[in-house]
Design an enzyme around this catalytic site. Sequence first.
Site, PDB file in Angstrom:
ATOM      1  N   HIS A 215       1.109  -1.819   0.467  1.00 19.07           N
ATOM      2  CA  HIS A 215       0.333  -0.236   0.211  1.00 19.07           C
ATOM      3  C   HIS A 215       0.399   1.126  -0.013  1.00 19.07           C
ATOM      4  CE1 HIS A 215       0.496   1.406   4.566  1.00 19.07           C
ATOM      5  NE2 HIS A 215       0.366  -0.352   4.155  1.00 19.07           N
ATOM      6  N   ASP A 233       6.186   1.394   6.629  1.00 19.71           N
ATOM      7  CA  ASP A 233       4.298   1.490   6.457  1.00 19.71           C
ATOM      8  C   ASP A 233       3.808   2.446   5.177  1.00 19.71           C
ATOM      9  OD1 ASP A 233       1.719   0.438   7.235  1.00 19.71           O
ATOM     10  OD2 ASP A 233       1.277   1.814   8.773  1.00 19.71           O
ATOM     11  N   GLU A 267      -5.308   1.567   2.396  1.00 18.99           N
ATOM     12  CA  GLU A 267      -5.400   0.796   2.951  1.00 18.99           C
ATOM     13  C   GLU A 267      -5.330   1.392   4.347  1.00 18.99           C
ATOM     14  OE1 GLU A 267      -3.692  -2.492   5.909  1.00 18.99           O
ATOM     15  OE2 GLU A 267      -2.736   0.031   5.665  1.00 18.99           O
ATOM     16  N   GLU A 268      -5.250   2.201   4.723  1.00 18.06           N
ATOM     17  CA  GLU A 268      -5.302   2.869   6.481  1.00 18.06           C
ATOM     18  C   GLU A 268      -6.317   3.274   7.261  1.00 18.06           C
ATOM     19  OE1 GLU A 268      -2.424   2.296   8.212  1.00 18.06           O
ATOM     20  OE2 GLU A 268      -0.810   2.594   7.346  1.00 18.06           O
ATOM     21  N   ASP A 295       3.653  -6.304   3.509  1.00 18.98           N
ATOM     22  CA  ASP A 295       3.477  -4.394   4.086  1.00 18.98           C
ATOM     23  C   ASP A 295       3.732  -4.800   5.372  1.00 18.98           C
ATOM     24  OD1 ASP A 295       2.115  -2.670   5.838  1.00 18.98           O
ATOM     25  OD2 ASP A 295      -0.124  -3.437   5.632  1.00 18.98           O
ATOM     26  N   HIS A 372       2.539   4.660  11.921  1.00 20.21           N
ATOM     27  CA  HIS A 372       1.754   6.042  12.574  1.00 20.21           C
ATOM     28  C   HIS A 372       2.255   6.864  12.920  1.00 20.21           C
ATOM     29  CE1 HIS A 372      -1.534   2.289  11.857  1.00 20.21           C
ATOM     30  NE2 HIS A 372      -0.532   3.045  10.667  1.00 20.21           N
TER      31      HIS A 372
END
Length: 420
Positions: A215, A233, A267-268, A295, A372
């Site tokens: 992603h 990520d 995706e998130e 991922d 994140h």
Amino acid sequence: MRTTKFGAVALMLVCATPAFAEAPAKEKEVWISIGTDALETARGSFRAQGEDLAEAREKDGVAVLRVRESQLEKLSKVMHDKLNRCAGFIAHDTEEQALAAVEKSASVQSLASLVSYTLDNGTAVNSLMSAVAETNIRGTISTLSTSWTTRRYNLQSGIDAANWLKSRWTTLASGRSDISVSLFTHPTTTSPQPSVILTIQGTTLPNEVVVLGAHLDSINGSGSSYAAPGADDDASGVAALTEVIRVAVAKGYRPARTVKIMAYAAEEIGLRGSGAIAANYKSTGVNVVGVLQLDMINYRGSSYDIVMVSDYTNASQNTFIRNIITKYLPGVTATSTTCGYGCSDHASWHNQGYAASIPFEALMGQDNPYIHTTSDTLAQTAGTATNSVKFTKLAAAYMAELAKGSTSIALQAEDAEASR
């Protein structure tokens, strides 16, 4: 598959504070499907933030509920912080789509493989793997994680990142008439950021498709105004696929089956990009025989090198990948872990009945703790992409063994043998 009907459980997110009471009345609402094992965690986290939880419906370990668009990012943070899942739920435009996804998920748990798995293309595999270079993977991770403050799905920077990647892949494929690159455009209400798809046309089995995906978007759990470099990520996954493309072209690889390499949008916030593509392929009858998802692959949090996610994946294909590791990556250790419902884009394909697998960087809970956040940078892996190399080689080997076909070196060897 169990035949129990959907039952009501207390989970629907509703307004419970003056701040939410003042929210625009017409804010878009979406439906999500989420594992029932996450319900209590979600309930507690939202209540701690001043929101109550009401009704939802569940079946076979999956719950369906309606939330506001603005709550998706908050839910993503809860799933990551509390359950180590990313995203951990799947977003749907309608209740009907959400309920249908649950039915599909329940019906494909024991999905049989669609192909016969064989390991007999060693010349092509070794040719591709030998050309993989850490410096190239590192360079792509660096570009994706530093050229834009964030690759968030609904910001211009996320769109710009997709356009850059399309250009990069097009450049890599220059001179190959059998390779094309396109944007898969999503409705702007779903994701202004498009997904990127590179296609290598199969030579003898073009109607059978092998998918490799990662992603493109990134997110910061603290909010949209914060930087989200997303080096691990999932710039790492996109970088690995970019290197697979480079070595495929450099080695003159031509697959028997068609290969599609994808960088998914959004995706998130509920696997939106991959969900749309997988649903489209299913509805139009595309014969996808296997899907590999990368991922988070650049942080080694466990003693094992590669960790295969065992749930919401295909057991036969997982065994095939473990066999690839044993044969072509000697010394690389592997084990299994569970990830839960909707934890990455492989779930979108799994729920449509396709065989999907995801090799991961660590056991759940031991993976990169900086994702994140503003700290998801190459600095967390000592400025290198070393851990990604084995995953990139695995992806190249998976492609060559499932899509078959030959590299220029393999063809030269065959010609030399035939001339003797």
